[in-house]
Design a protein around this motif. Sequence first.
Motif, mmCIF file in Angstrom:
data_model
loop_
_atom_site.group_PDB
_atom_site.id
_atom_site.type_symbol
_atom_site.label_atom_id
_atom_site.label_comp_id
_atom_site.label_asym_id
_atom_site.label_seq_id
_atom_site.Cartn_x
_atom_site.Cartn_y
_atom_site.Cartn_z
ATOM 1 N N ALA A 152 -15.461 4.767 -13.119
ATOM 2 C CA ALA A 152 -16.538 3.893 -13.591
ATOM 3 C C ALA A 152 -15.992 2.507 -13.928
ATOM 4 O O ALA A 152 -16.640 1.482 -13.651
ATOM 5 C CB ALA A 152 -17.204 4.510 -14.814
ATOM 6 N N LEU A 153 -14.805 2.466 -14.514
ATOM 7 C CA LEU A 153 -14.194 1.180 -14.854
ATOM 8 C C LEU A 153 -13.842 0.402 -13.588
ATOM 9 O O LEU A 153 -14.097 -0.812 -13.507
ATOM 10 C CB LEU A 153 -12.947 1.417 -15.699
ATOM 11 C CG LEU A 153 -12.240 0.163 -16.204
ATOM 12 C CD1 LEU A 153 -13.128 -0.574 -17.201
ATOM 13 C CD2 LEU A 153 -10.917 0.527 -16.860
ATOM 14 N N ALA A 154 -13.267 1.071 -12.603
ATOM 15 C CA ALA A 154 -12.926 0.402 -11.345
ATOM 16 C C ALA A 154 -14.179 -0.127 -10.662
ATOM 17 O O ALA A 154 -14.186 -1.227 -10.108
ATOM 18 C CB ALA A 154 -12.170 1.360 -10.429
ATOM 19 N N ARG A 155 -15.269 0.642 -10.693
ATOM 20 C CA ARG A 155 -16.522 0.193 -10.095
ATOM 21 C C ARG A 155 -17.037 -1.068 -10.786
ATOM 22 O O ARG A 155 -17.562 -1.984 -10.137
ATOM 23 C CB ARG A 155 -17.578 1.304 -10.186
ATOM 24 C CG ARG A 155 -18.891 0.933 -9.504
ATOM 25 C CD ARG A 155 -19.921 2.041 -9.629
ATOM 26 N NE ARG A 155 -20.268 2.306 -11.018
ATOM 27 C CZ ARG A 155 -21.101 3.275 -11.402
ATOM 28 N NH1 ARG A 155 -21.638 4.075 -10.493
ATOM 29 N NH2 ARG A 155 -21.378 3.449 -12.667
ATOM 30 N N ALA A 156 -16.866 -1.136 -12.117
ATOM 31 C CA ALA A 156 -17.335 -2.304 -12.860
ATOM 32 C C ALA A 156 -16.470 -3.532 -12.601
ATOM 33 O O ALA A 156 -16.960 -4.664 -12.587
ATOM 34 C CB ALA A 156 -17.364 -1.989 -14.355
ATOM 35 N N LEU A 157 -15.162 -3.320 -12.387
ATOM 36 C CA LEU A 157 -14.233 -4.446 -12.241
ATOM 37 C C LEU A 157 -14.064 -4.911 -10.793
ATOM 38 O O LEU A 157 -13.706 -6.068 -10.556
ATOM 39 C CB LEU A 157 -12.859 -4.066 -12.802
ATOM 40 C CG LEU A 157 -12.760 -3.915 -14.318
ATOM 41 C CD1 LEU A 157 -11.380 -3.402 -14.709
ATOM 42 C CD2 LEU A 157 -13.033 -5.247 -15.014
ATOM 43 N N ALA A 158 -14.309 -4.036 -9.833
ATOM 44 C CA ALA A 158 -14.058 -4.376 -8.428
ATOM 45 C C ALA A 158 -14.788 -5.631 -7.958
ATOM 46 O O ALA A 158 -14.218 -6.435 -7.199
ATOM 47 C CB ALA A 158 -14.402 -3.182 -7.534
ATOM 48 N N PRO A 159 -16.045 -5.878 -8.375
ATOM 49 C CA PRO A 159 -16.737 -7.097 -7.908
ATOM 50 C C PRO A 159 -16.257 -8.387 -8.586
ATOM 51 O O PRO A 159 -16.827 -9.446 -8.339
ATOM 52 C CB PRO A 159 -18.207 -6.820 -8.274
ATOM 53 C CG PRO A 159 -18.299 -5.351 -8.504
ATOM 54 C CD PRO A 159 -16.972 -4.963 -9.061
ATOM 55 N N LYS A 160 -15.227 -8.288 -9.434
ATOM 56 C CA LYS A 160 -14.664 -9.437 -10.154
ATOM 57 C C LYS A 160 -15.721 -10.135 -11.019
ATOM 58 O O LYS A 160 -16.053 -11.313 -10.810
ATOM 59 C CB LYS A 160 -14.032 -10.441 -9.183
ATOM 60 C CG LYS A 160 -12.859 -9.865 -8.402
ATOM 61 C CD LYS A 160 -12.224 -10.898 -7.501
ATOM 62 C CE LYS A 160 -11.028 -10.309 -6.757
ATOM 63 N NZ LYS A 160 -10.407 -11.294 -5.832
ATOM 64 N N PRO A 161 -16.258 -9.419 -12.007
ATOM 65 C CA PRO A 161 -17.266 -10.021 -12.872
ATOM 66 C C PRO A 161 -16.657 -11.084 -13.772
ATOM 67 O O PRO A 161 -15.435 -11.130 -13.970
ATOM 68 C CB PRO A 161 -17.767 -8.830 -13.694
ATOM 69 C CG PRO A 161 -16.583 -7.919 -13.762
ATOM 70 C CD PRO A 161 -15.915 -8.043 -12.424
ATOM 71 N N ALA A 162 -17.518 -11.931 -14.331
ATOM 72 C CA ALA A 162 -17.055 -12.947 -15.272
ATOM 73 C C ALA A 162 -16.622 -12.318 -16.581
ATOM 74 O O ALA A 162 -15.807 -12.887 -17.320
ATOM 75 C CB ALA A 162 -18.168 -13.966 -15.530
ATOM 76 N N MET A 163 -17.153 -11.123 -16.857
ATOM 77 C CA MET A 163 -16.873 -10.469 -18.126
ATOM 78 C C MET A 163 -17.255 -9.003 -17.999
ATOM 79 O O MET A 163 -18.105 -8.631 -17.188
ATOM 80 C CB MET A 163 -17.678 -11.144 -19.246
ATOM 81 C CG MET A 163 -17.370 -10.644 -20.634
ATOM 82 S SD MET A 163 -18.229 -11.646 -21.876
ATOM 83 C CE MET A 163 -17.768 -10.722 -23.339
ATOM 84 N N LEU A 164 -16.623 -8.154 -18.827
ATOM 85 C CA LEU A 164 -16.901 -6.727 -18.814
ATOM 86 C C LEU A 164 -17.471 -6.303 -20.166
ATOM 87 O O LEU A 164 -16.932 -6.645 -21.220
ATOM 88 C CB LEU A 164 -15.618 -5.940 -18.527
ATOM 89 C CG LEU A 164 -15.732 -4.413 -18.483
ATOM 90 C CD1 LEU A 164 -16.621 -3.978 -17.328
ATOM 91 C CD2 LEU A 164 -14.343 -3.783 -18.353
ATOM 92 N N LEU A 165 -18.574 -5.536 -20.131
ATOM 93 C CA LEU A 165 -19.210 -5.009 -21.337
ATOM 94 C C LEU A 165 -19.031 -3.491 -21.356
ATOM 95 O O LEU A 165 -19.330 -2.810 -20.371
ATOM 96 C CB LEU A 165 -20.703 -5.339 -21.358
ATOM 97 C CG LEU A 165 -21.086 -6.809 -21.155
ATOM 98 C CD1 LEU A 165 -22.601 -6.970 -21.238
ATOM 99 C CD2 LEU A 165 -20.391 -7.700 -22.188
ATOM 100 N N LEU A 166 -18.562 -2.976 -22.493
ATOM 101 C CA LEU A 166 -18.317 -1.544 -22.635
ATOM 102 C C LEU A 166 -19.081 -1.021 -23.852
ATOM 103 O O LEU A 166 -18.884 -1.515 -24.966
ATOM 104 C CB LEU A 166 -16.819 -1.254 -22.822
ATOM 105 C CG LEU A 166 -15.861 -1.792 -21.760
ATOM 106 C CD1 LEU A 166 -14.418 -1.523 -22.170
ATOM 107 C CD2 LEU A 166 -16.147 -1.159 -20.413
#
Length: 329
Positions: A152-166
């Motif tokens: 799930a973390l890799a899926r969230a980070l793969a598109p290179k977002p400006a920021m990650l919310l958890l």
Amino acid sequence: MNMNTAPHLNISGLVVRYPGAKQNAVDGVDMQLARGEIGVLLGASGSGKTSILRALAGFESLLAGSITLEGQCIARAGHGLPPEKRRLGMMFQDFALFPHLDVAANIGFGLGRLSREERRTCVADWLVRIGLDGFANRYPHELSGGQQQRVALARALAPKPAMLLLDEPFSALDADTRGRLASDLRQLFREAAITVLMVTHDQQEAFALGDKVGVMAGGKLLQWDTPAALYHQPACAEVAGFIGRGAWVDAASLGLTGGKVRLRPEALRLDANGVLACEVLDVRFHGPGQVARLKLGADEIELDLAANSQIKPGEHLRLSFDGENLPRF
């Protein structure tokens, strides 16, 4: 954060109120994060921490204030970019993996703008980074909870977002898995140079991951600071009482002047000539040692003991204490 550098995230005067509610869910919150910093919001249920995350994600509108990300105002009262335009990666408590897609397809789900070869390369890279190389063709039900969280973390980070919310990312995992993953994720966030805002109720997780940690209560951000500053220099009695272990005792019972003191176990030590006279109320195992609950005047305090301690309920002890860094209000 360098004072000459604009913050990556700037939340100013944020107010959120849900329809029909009489009180604000978020009440005048100000906070900043520099690029690459990890921020964590702590607080009891209903304190407003998840409402901040939802406002940032675009799921709640603002009654007042503004949210700026990478120099762009993404939300203010009466206006906000739709969630899909905010370039935010999100991961929630249940991971929300697609059960009908294998690991590779889950990670690659948000990479539709890439060519097939670029997508394959990106997915392979993330499988290595999260320690799941060779798991590309497995399905979510074939993974452990910790492995699902990594996907799930890799899926969230793969598109290179400006920021990650958890949002409570470890709540569905057992204690051992949570401890291992916290260290791994901090390293992964550092390597990805991603700015992170996480919500949790677990102080150990917050202190293990956060560069900045905020304590929330009643919709207000009581203090936004480094973990060490929160612990050693709490801004108010509510923060001092929320962070770490300890008990409030009258300063006079310690030979000090004025108010209440947050007496923490690490400040106490057994001392036959100590100034504090206590009675042992009970002793319990608290691996790897023991914890004694003591009566000090009208107050109760805790004392950490070695595993082989023979102290028993009913005994009378004398203690000394280090009063230099005790919070006092």
